[in-house]
Design an enzyme around this catalytic site. Structure first.
Site, mmCIF file in Angstrom:
data_model
loop_
_atom_site.group_PDB
_atom_site.id
_atom_site.type_symbol
_atom_site.label_atom_id
_atom_site.label_comp_id
_atom_site.label_asym_id
_atom_site.label_seq_id
_atom_site.Cartn_x
_atom_site.Cartn_y
_atom_site.Cartn_z
ATOM 1 N NE ARG A 1 -3.795 -2.335 0.412
ATOM 2 C CZ ARG A 1 -4.992 -2.572 0.953
ATOM 3 N NH1 ARG A 1 -5.561 -1.671 1.717
ATOM 4 N NH2 ARG A 1 -5.614 -3.704 0.716
ATOM 5 N NE ARG B 1 -6.909 2.340 11.568
ATOM 6 C CZ ARG B 1 -8.197 2.042 11.610
ATOM 7 N NH1 ARG B 1 -8.672 1.259 12.556
ATOM 8 N NH2 ARG B 1 -9.017 2.516 10.712
HETATM 9 P P1 ATP Z 1 -8.106 0.966 6.738
HETATM 10 O O1 ATP Z 1 -9.453 1.549 6.416
HETATM 11 O O2 ATP Z 1 -7.942 0.606 8.182
HETATM 12 O O3 ATP Z 1 -6.963 1.760 6.199
HETATM 13 P P2 ATP Z 1 -8.609 -0.697 4.473
HETATM 14 O O4 ATP Z 1 -10.097 -0.729 4.532
HETATM 15 O O5 ATP Z 1 -7.928 0.190 3.501
HETATM 16 O O6 ATP Z 1 -8.014 -0.428 5.945
HETATM 17 P P3 ATP Z 1 -8.672 -3.268 3.202
HETATM 18 O O7 ATP Z 1 -8.294 -2.849 1.852
HETATM 19 O O8 ATP Z 1 -10.084 -3.519 3.512
HETATM 20 O O9 ATP Z 1 -8.079 -2.186 4.245
HETATM 21 O O10 ATP Z 1 -7.740 -4.515 3.608
HETATM 22 C C1 ATP Z 1 -8.212 -5.652 4.320
HETATM 23 C C2 ATP Z 1 -7.494 -5.798 5.646
HETATM 24 O O11 ATP Z 1 -6.076 -5.737 5.483
HETATM 25 C C3 ATP Z 1 -7.785 -4.684 6.634
HETATM 26 O O12 ATP Z 1 -8.998 -4.938 7.321
HETATM 27 C C4 ATP Z 1 -6.584 -4.741 7.545
HETATM 28 O O13 ATP Z 1 -6.647 -5.811 8.471
HETATM 29 C C5 ATP Z 1 -5.474 -5.058 6.576
HETATM 30 N N1 ATP Z 1 -4.825 -3.825 6.110
HETATM 31 C C6 ATP Z 1 -5.181 -3.055 5.076
HETATM 32 N N2 ATP Z 1 -4.351 -2.027 4.891
HETATM 33 C C7 ATP Z 1 -3.409 -2.145 5.840
HETATM 34 C C8 ATP Z 1 -2.236 -1.413 6.155
HETATM 35 N N3 ATP Z 1 -1.887 -0.331 5.456
HETATM 36 N N4 ATP Z 1 -1.476 -1.829 7.191
HETATM 37 C C9 ATP Z 1 -1.824 -2.922 7.913
HETATM 38 N N5 ATP Z 1 -2.914 -3.674 7.659
HETATM 39 C C10 ATP Z 1 -3.705 -3.301 6.637
#
Ligand code: ATP
Ligand code: MG
Length: 443
Positions: A214, A222
């Site tokens: 990302r 987090r």
């Molecule tokens: P957030 O809203 O907290 O930034 P997200 O909705 O962008 O997360 P998703 O794309 O839904 O994240 O990714 C699925 C899962 O992967 C998340 O629920 C989280 O557990 C994990 N995750 C996503 N992005 C990250 C990150 N940058 N660092 C750590 N864990 C992540």
């Protein structure tokens, strides 16, 4: 003589043994030198008695982190010195001979101190050797095993997703661009989403684990720039609730397996047993927002998403009122979810999507996916994406995919929350963030 592992020393009382490992601690007391030794199986105390002149000579420079082969006799400790709660607390190794396998410089930090995050990361190859860090990553290993074990039992097939991709799947998360061969641009995947979906046409039920990237400049406790995602996708679902059942079962199995196989690690962090019912309690986003308004007075009922403080409040609510440390929030607005998310015809503007929140934070996002070719193309266009660019993915739909759904789960956040530690980076072996790739970027 064959090597004895430290955890097995208790079985060799009164006998001579050879151990191999690191010096954890050295203590000098008059003519006695004490060492705590450490190997992959645990720790034991050793002592050089005054009459062992040769051993004293070799030991004189030995400090923490030196790697040794030690010959010694396993003795019972006198009653008054027994430490019943400690591994090998009832025995001691009387050192008869030492061979140095590798020397070590003095550690740049005090090994029993509470280290701040920067120090933990600056000296990562060394700080990972500490008890605390070993416990975190041993527990993480149990989580991985339990995840695989549960899904294997449910008939899932594990596959390896590619990490180099030709375009941005999510259209939302920041993406790293790389230079591919012949000057072609390519990207590092932000999620295995598209490949999981294609694979439901092959094996019906699939899962995959591994790094995802990302490119977002987060400075939170987090977010990582490289995370380990545990993903699954399953065909022939009726709707998103089938996926919610599967992820509840998976996380419950992980919680129970930790309690069984990572007892010591959980005890180290003094965390309360996780409440993980067979099916996690759930409510719609709008219901959650109404509840927050009713209970706290904070009006977020028109917001398209939950803020971190809302997620924390909902988890506390579930913990106090619903006997669960997990809560599932469903029906996020169409505008907030990726193009492949199924709309709910009974709830216009909202999707058959959900997030799982655990101890205050989102750990999972999931949904039923769009499986009809024409509908998917419409959804892409409405999100401003060019279906041409997705023709490879769309091929799977054109030639028949079953109704399906799935989830993505972040391993590091899950580990952090199970152990009750503060920052997701502490649950990452070698975190990549806005400031560092191993070393600080500013250096
Ligand atoms: P957030 O809203 O907290 O930034 P997200 O909705 O962008 O997360 P998703 O794309 O839904 O994240 O990714 C699925 C899962 O992967 C998340 O629920 C989280 O557990 C994990 N995750 C996503 N992005 C990250 C990150 N940058 N660092 C750590 N864990 C992540
Ligand atoms: Mg999400």
């Amino acid at each position: 003589m064959e090597r004895t592992y430290i955890k097995d020393l208790g079985k060799s009382e009164g006998q001579e043994v050879v151990i191999k490992g690191w010096v954890d601690v050295r203590r000098d007391q008059g003519k006695l030198v004490f060492f705590d030794f450490r190997d992959m199986s645990g720790k034991v105390q050793g002592v050089i008695l005054p009459n062992q002149t040769e051993a004293h000579e070799v030991a004189k420079d030995v400090r923490p982190e030196w790697v040794l082969e030690v010959r010694g006799k396993v003795n019972k400790r006198p009653e008054k010195n027994v430490q019943a709660d400690k591994q090998n607390g009832d025995i001691e190794l009387e050192i008869l001979g030492i061979k140095v396998l590798a020397s070590a410089k003095e550690l740049p930090f005090s090994s029993d101190a509470d280290l701040n995050l920067d120090t933990l990361l600056d000296y990562r190859p060394l700080t990972l050797r500490r008890d605390r860090e070993q416990n975190i990553f041993r527990a993480q290993n149990v989580i991985m095993q339990a995840y695989r074990e549960y899904l294997d039992r449910q008939g899932f097939t594990e596959f390896q997703a590619p990490r180099i991709v030709g375009d941005d799947a999510e259209g939302g998360a920041g993406i790293f661009k790389i230079e591919y061969l012949y000057g072609h641009p390519a990207y590092l995947s932000t999620s295995p989403q598209l490949y999981k979906q294609m694979m439901t046409g092959v094996f019906e039920r699939v899962y995959t684990t591994g790094p995802q990237f990302r490119a977002e400049k987060h400075a939170t406790s987090r977010h990582l720039n490289e995370l380990t995602m545990l993903d699954f996708e399953m065909a022939f679902v009726n709707d998103h609730t089938d996926v919610m059942k599967m992820i509840s079962g998976t996380l419950r199995h992980i919680a129970l397996t930790l309690q069984e196989k990572a007892k010591n690690e959980l005890a180290y962090f003094k965390v309360e047993a996780t409440m993980a019912p067979e099916i996690f309690p759930s409510m719609k986003l709008r219901e959650a927002q109404e509840l927050i308004k009713k209970e706290t007075g904070k009006d977020c009922t028109n917001e398209p998403d939950l803020e971190p403080e809302d997620e924390r409040w909902l988890c506390e609510y579930a913990n106090k009122n619903l006997n669960s440390d997990f809560i599932i929030i469903t029906h996020y607005p169409t505008s907030k979810r990726p193009f492949y998310t199924m709309d709910d015809p009974e709830d216009p503007g909202f999707t058959k999507s959900f997030d799982v929140l655990f101890r205050g934070v989102e750990i999972v996002s999931g949904s039923q996916r769009v499986h009809e070719y024409e509908m998917l193309i419409e959804k892409m266009k409405s999100k401003g994406l060019d279906p041409e660019k997705f023709s490879f993915y769309l091929m799977a739909f054109k030639y028949g995919l079953a109704p399906h759904g799935g989830i993505g789960l972040g391993l590091e956040r899950l580990t952090e929350k199970f152990l009750g530690i503060e920052n997701v980076k502490e649950a990452t072996l070698f975190p990549r963030d806005i400031n560092r790739i191993d070393s600080l970027l500013s250096k």
